[in-house]
Design a protein around this motif. Sequence first.
Motif, PDB file in Angstrom:
ATOM      1  N   ARG A  54     -39.013 -39.771  44.005  1.00  0.00           N
ATOM      2  CA  ARG A  54     -39.470 -38.451  44.688  1.00  0.00           C
ATOM      3  C   ARG A  54     -41.000 -38.170  44.338  1.00  0.00           C
ATOM      4  NH1 ARG A  54     -36.335 -33.101  42.776  1.00  0.00           N
ATOM      5  NH2 ARG A  54     -37.509 -33.727  40.823  1.00  0.00           N
ATOM      6  N   GLN A  73     -41.748 -39.382  54.555  1.00  0.00           N
ATOM      7  CA  GLN A  73     -40.875 -38.108  54.730  1.00  0.00           C
ATOM      8  C   GLN A  73     -39.330 -38.663  54.288  1.00  0.00           C
ATOM      9  OE1 GLN A  73     -42.281 -34.960  54.787  1.00  0.00           O
ATOM     10  NE2 GLN A  73     -40.029 -34.643  54.289  1.00  0.00           N
ATOM     11  N   THR A  74     -38.974 -39.760  55.331  1.00  0.00           N
ATOM     12  CA  THR A  74     -37.628 -40.014  55.469  1.00  0.00           C
ATOM     13  C   THR A  74     -37.117 -40.373  54.148  1.00  0.00           C
ATOM     14  OG1 THR A  74     -37.942 -40.831  57.616  1.00  0.00           O
ATOM     15  CG2 THR A  74     -36.010 -41.676  56.517  1.00  0.00           C
ATOM     16  N   GLN A  98     -33.805 -36.833  47.879  1.00  0.00           N
ATOM     17  CA  GLN A  98     -33.426 -35.397  47.558  1.00  0.00           C
ATOM     18  C   GLN A  98     -31.856 -35.451  47.672  1.00  0.00           C
ATOM     19  OE1 GLN A  98     -36.106 -33.508  50.524  1.00  0.00           O
ATOM     20  NE2 GLN A  98     -37.620 -32.777  48.781  1.00  0.00           N
ATOM     21  N   GLY A 129     -36.598 -37.706  51.985  1.00  0.00           N
ATOM     22  CA  GLY A 129     -35.103 -36.991  52.079  1.00  0.00           C
ATOM     23  C   GLY A 129     -33.965 -37.813  51.495  1.00  0.00           C
ATOM     24  N   GLU A 130     -34.100 -39.005  51.322  1.00  0.00           N
ATOM     25  CA  GLU A 130     -32.995 -39.854  50.844  1.00  0.00           C
ATOM     26  C   GLU A 130     -32.959 -39.371  49.415  1.00  0.00           C
ATOM     27  OE1 GLU A 130     -33.742 -43.728  51.779  1.00  0.00           O
ATOM     28  OE2 GLU A 130     -33.226 -43.260  53.946  1.00  0.00           O
TER      29      GLU A 130
END
Length: 641
Positions: free
Chosen positions: A560, A577-578, A584, A581-582
């Motif tokens: 992260r 960004q993708t 998080q 998201g994974e």
Amino acid sequence: MHRHLIRLVVRRDNEPLQTLELTPGELTMGRAEDNDLCLADLEVSRYHARIVVTEAGARFEDSGSGNGSWVGERAIEVAAIADGDVITVAPFTLSFTIESLQGAPADTGEATMQLPAELTAEATVHSATPPAARLVLLSEGRADQEEYVLSPEGVSIGRSAERDVTLLDTSASRLHAEILAIGGSWWLRDAGAANGTFVGDSAVRECPLKDGEVLRIGETRLRFCVDRDPLLSEPTEASDASDRTIPYLGPLLDETETAPEVPLSVNTALPAGLVAAAPVADGGFHGVEMSLGARRPPRGFFSKPLNRFSTLLLAVIVFGTGGYALVNREPPPQEIVISTEEEQHIQRLMTAGMDRFLQRDYEAATRKFLAVLAIAPTHAKAQRMGYLAAEFITLEAMQAATELGADADQDRAATLSAARDAAVIGMGGHLGQVAEGIAAVSAALERYPGAGDLEAALSALKDRDAALRVSAKGEDLRALQEKVRGLSEAAQSEDTGRNPTAALQAWRRVIDADPERLTDDYFPATDRIRDLERKAREGASVGYTEGMAALRGGDFLAARAKFQAALRVAPGYAAAQTRLGECQAQLEALAQSEFSAGRTMETANQIDRAVGHYSRVLVLIEDRSNATYQRADQRIKALLQ
């Protein structure tokens, strides 16, 4: 000749999946979608085997597959198909039934290898067992042995470790050729190899071998030697393979069957005049010279020899570190005792390796399988999966190089086209459009030098820029120059490397103050902006790579942080960004688990441990508006009061 109806039933786990009626011709099977029969499983090779059906019967031919084809416990290379036969291509089984049409009895397949009359007669005079013979390696270091004794059951030759003669030669196919005992003689048969099989200087499909002849397979040379009784007469001198008449071998090469066309894009090492064996009317063969024709020159990325060489070098290095090490490692000891603890460790390594393989992390998978082989060198599944993973690494490297070449060609064409359009607009526009044309053409020439029309356009644009500047109002221009110069000096003071984002904003204020590109400070500012943006992209790329490594290793907190750092310098980085998201989502799941553990400890009146679990929730989730974060924060405050 009687006609037969051949029916094939494909099963998996004893459940029928497909039923086919085979007609004369060829049916290919494998994992690849362009096969006639697609067997979708990783244990099946991409082009695993084929079934050849003729009027004389049918035969099954393994195409050098990694896991092989089996009848019971026996691996097969070529086999006649009879009624009731079951061939295993794990995890599938192929069941065959043969019914005679027009009342004719079903062909049992026992006459599949009928020999011509002259060869049969010779076999009755001499022994049906061929004389003892061997292959002697002439190319040092290109095979795993110096000498091979031929077996009457046949000898397979190729690059695969499962061949009787394993060649350490990348130009050899996995199953390149076979030597068969037929009618008291030894026969060489090409297995459809891409680079052909040669006896002397002649390419052959099938031919009898004579004592002393030299076989060339890929870059490897082998001498065929017959071990004769010294009391017998000396062998006659071997004649050139292209001068022989070869008797017909029945289904080994049917008259209606044509040799597969060799793709020129693969077989780049064939000689200009290739001699092949072609059938003639009297039942034999004669040499035929095949012209390869003119090859279309490669285009795009591979049009440059350096690019082709670098791609090949990359494939050889990657493949060599995995597949070569697996196939050609030192022979294991005869007896290896593995303890129960080692067996458990092997099972863990195999499970982890298969997980990595299914996640397409082939490098990590190869490392796991090699670790298994370090403990148990004869572990069959680790050998198969490690070799397969190494092949996938090579394929991915080749595909990436091809895609990179296509993208580079498209980018070059688009950049030069945009620069030409900007030059046309600038030559007929105002001072700002002239400046834009100069910037676009300069950038294009910097990336792709040598475009003569753009060099001429740049010179013309600079002349027009000078003429337009003379006509500009002197007072307004001096005031603008002073303003932009002050902003430029401020940007230089900010551009110390400590805060690249602030420096980038300062340089952008310089170009915003001069929209017409009238001052001398405008173009240095644009150059500096491009440099800072390039460094930002490089930094973001490094951060993304490190983040992916942490993500694969399960360190979601580190991943992260890396993805967030990449997005700070490159806010439009969609891939980062993708992945963020994974990360998080994974951290949210871990936080909920920690919260549940905290509630359990709180119920058991273990307050310190409960606070520890709740505190980890606050570390895992950064968003203070998150419901789990707020609940954990409330529990900590309540327990510490």
